[in-house]
Design an enzyme around this catalytic site. Structure first.
Site, short mmCIF file in Angstrom:
data_model
loop_
_atom_site.label_atom_id
_atom_site.label_comp_id
_atom_site.label_asym_id
_atom_site.label_seq_id
_atom_site.Cartn_x
_atom_site.Cartn_y
_atom_site.Cartn_z
CE LYS A 193 -1.75 2.77 2.81
NZ LYS A 193 -1.56 3.92 1.90
N GLY A 227 7.09 5.53 7.63
CA GLY A 227 6.30 6.77 7.58
C GLY A 227 6.58 7.62 8.79
CB SER A 228 4.89 10.58 10.09
OG SER A 228 3.58 10.08 10.26
CB THR A 229 7.10 9.66 14.87
OG1 THR A 229 8.45 9.41 14.48
CG2 THR A 229 6.93 9.29 16.34
CB ALA A 230 1.99 11.31 13.96
CB THR A 231 1.28 7.36 10.53
OG1 THR A 231 0.96 8.66 10.06
CG2 THR A 231 0.32 6.37 9.93
N GLY A 232 3.07 5.99 12.84
CA GLY A 232 3.69 4.79 13.41
C GLY A 232 3.05 4.40 14.74
CD GLU A 260 13.39 1.27 9.70
OE1 GLU A 260 13.89 2.35 10.08
OE2 GLU A 260 13.89 0.17 9.99
CB CYS A 297 13.73 9.04 7.23
SG CYS A 297 14.76 7.83 6.40
CD GLU A 344 10.75 13.88 9.87
OE1 GLU A 344 9.63 13.56 10.26
OE2 GLU A 344 11.52 13.10 9.28
#
Ligand code: NAD
Length: 471
Positions: free
Chosen positions: A168, A219-224, A241, A275, A371
């Protein structure tokens, strides 16, 4: 206009609906592509689940051959991949070619790896052998900055180990992943690789799906964090990651011109949307002014433009949402520091931010603490090295980082004090699929690449056997 398709259960199919793909250099749609719905996602997972027993039972050498064939097929269509990547992502065509060839190269590196059983104990009484079994269906979720090579980091090890996959891509860069799907339709048995696309609405469904065994997420830390909580209900394996706010720490013995150039490149390659891009730089008092001036000169000279123009060094920001975020951060930079190059979006269509150098900025300003994911570099002054190291480490992130110094032993000693998954000394962006890549703190969980990265797509099974005659 080319007709892009989803790959589900070995068939190239239309989506439940369609969506526009925007060229970030124009700010306009240049292509439509299929958009999957939840029913198609479920079909894709079911197809991957059905394909798993036969695929995982195939000898590893056959899976290796198919991965090599995929690498060859990507290379054979490298121009098409690179052009599509430039149009959907924005990066200069040369860099898109580099990413395409790197994608084929990465698949070849993984194809060359092995998963031989390991004897972990062999004594008078026991023989213990560790075997590596595949996990099942792997969901690979990727971001928009390197849609191809970050996919290869997941495709290579997952397929070699015998897993099947649902890919995806990010909603703003779906096309190159769909092209990979087109090739997989010809090469792999039905269901081994499936592609779905969304508008940021299917990721959570995929990560929570009971028939997905592992989520490989970049992806981003928020989505992680959302991914981590959604895998908890089924205790899926997960690799995260995530984001970074990597610092460059310049020591006082450097050649200013040489190192400023390298740091500038590390902060602006892919328009800073990496990143592990250099996102803040710490420079000693004695050379601070000279260093800032040199960075500003490089920023003013850099050619910003459309990726399709061969003279372009720095392309646009990839999407409008990120562009708006960077504009906000530039306002913060103006309020909390002094901008000595760039600072204003270009007044032309598309999402262009010129390279921007910010000096005399405070550590707690947003442009330093967050970031940026843009070609915007804050330059911070230090007088005491221990204090500078503490400031570098004072971040929720710990992905990469660089140390620059002529005295390599001293630079290495400093590097060992940086709390990050990777620290480069006197170089940057040396990404190699042979090397394990991981983040500390909120930059990630688990490992991608290298032998350890391959193991993350397997379940270790220890067979512990008594020796004949042992008590
Ligand atoms: P993002 O987190 O917004 O999106 C990444 C992917 O997650 C996309 O495919 C998106 O559709 C999907 N997604 C969205 N919501 C989801 C949900 N609830 N559950 C599951 N998936 C969901 O990230 P982005 O903006 O596309 O990418 C930029 C970020 O990625 C930056 O923070 C960057 O540092 C990070 N990144 C990290 C690495 C690394 O290796 N550590 C590499 C590249 C980028």
């Amino acid at each position: 206009m080319k007709q892009f398709k989803l790959l589900i259960g070995g068939k190239l199919v239309d989506g439940a609906s369609t969506m526009d793909v925007i060229n970030p250099a124009k700010g306009e749609a240049f292509q439509t592509c299929p958009r999957a719905d939840e029913a198609q996602l479920n079909e894709a997972v079911a197809a991957a689940k059905a394909a798993f027993p036969a695929w995982s039972a195939r000898p590893i050498d056959e899976r290796r051959e198919l991965l090599l064939a995929l690498a060859d097929a990507i290379e054979a269509r490298a121009d098409e991949f690179a052009e599509t990547l430039t149009l959907e992502q924005g990066k200069p065509l040369q860099q898109a070619k580099f990413e395409t060839m790197g994608t084929a190269g990465t698949l070849r590196v993984f194809a060359g790896m092995s998963l031989e059983p390991k004897v972990v104990l062999d004594d008078d009484t026991s023989k213990v052998i560790e075997h590596r079994a595949p996990l099942g269906v792997v969901a690979a979720i990727t971001p928009w900055n390197f849609p191809l090579v970050l996919l290869a980091n997941k495709l290579g090890p997952a397929l070699l180990a015998g897993n099947t996959m649902v890919l995806k891509p990010a909603p703003t860069t779906p096309l190159t992943t769909l092209l990979v799907g087109e090739l997989c339709a010809e090469l792999f048995p039905a269901g081994v690789v499936n592609t779905i696309t969304d508008q940021n609405d299917l990721g959570g469904v995929l990560t929570a799906h009971p028939d997905v065994a592992k989520v490989a997420f970049t992806g981003s830390t928020a989505t992680g964090k959302k991914v981590l909580s959604s895998v908890a209900s089924t205790l899926k394996r997960v690799t995260l990651e995530l984001g970074g706010n990597d610092a460059a720490l310049v020591l006082d013995d450097v050649d200013v011109k040489d190192v400023a150039q390298k740091i500038f490149n590390g902060a602006t390659f892919n328009a800073g949307q990496i990143c592990v891009a250099i996102k803040r730089v710490y420079v000693p008092d004695a050379i601070y002014d000279e260093f800032c001036d040199e960075l500003a000169r490089l920023a003013r000279e850099a050619v910003v433009g459309e990726g399709t123009d061969p003279s372009t060094q720095i392309g646009p920001i990839q999407n409008r949402m990120q562009f708006e975020k960077v504009k906000e951060l530039l306002e913060d930079a103006k309020a909390n520091g002094k901008i000595i190059a760039g600072g204003e979006p270009l007044s032309r269509p598309g999402y262009f931010i010129p390279p921007t150098i910010v000096r005399d900025v405070t550590d707690d300003s947003r442009i330093v603490a967050e970031e940026q994911f843009a070609p915007v570099l804050p330059v911070l002054r230090y007088s005491d090295l221990d204090d500078a190291i503490a400031r570098v480490n004072d971040s929720i992130y710990g992905l990469g980082g660089t140390v620059w110094g002529k005295d390599v032993e001293r630079a290495q000693a400093v590097a060992m004090r940086i709390n990050s998954g990777t620290v480069w000394v006197n170089k940057h962006l040396d990404m190699n699929p042979m090397l394990p890549f991981r983040g500390s703190k909120q930059s990630g969980i688990g490992v991608e690449c290298g032998e350890e990265g391959l193991y993350e797509y397997t379940q270790a099974r220890l067979v512990n056997m008594a020796k004949p005659g042992a008590a």
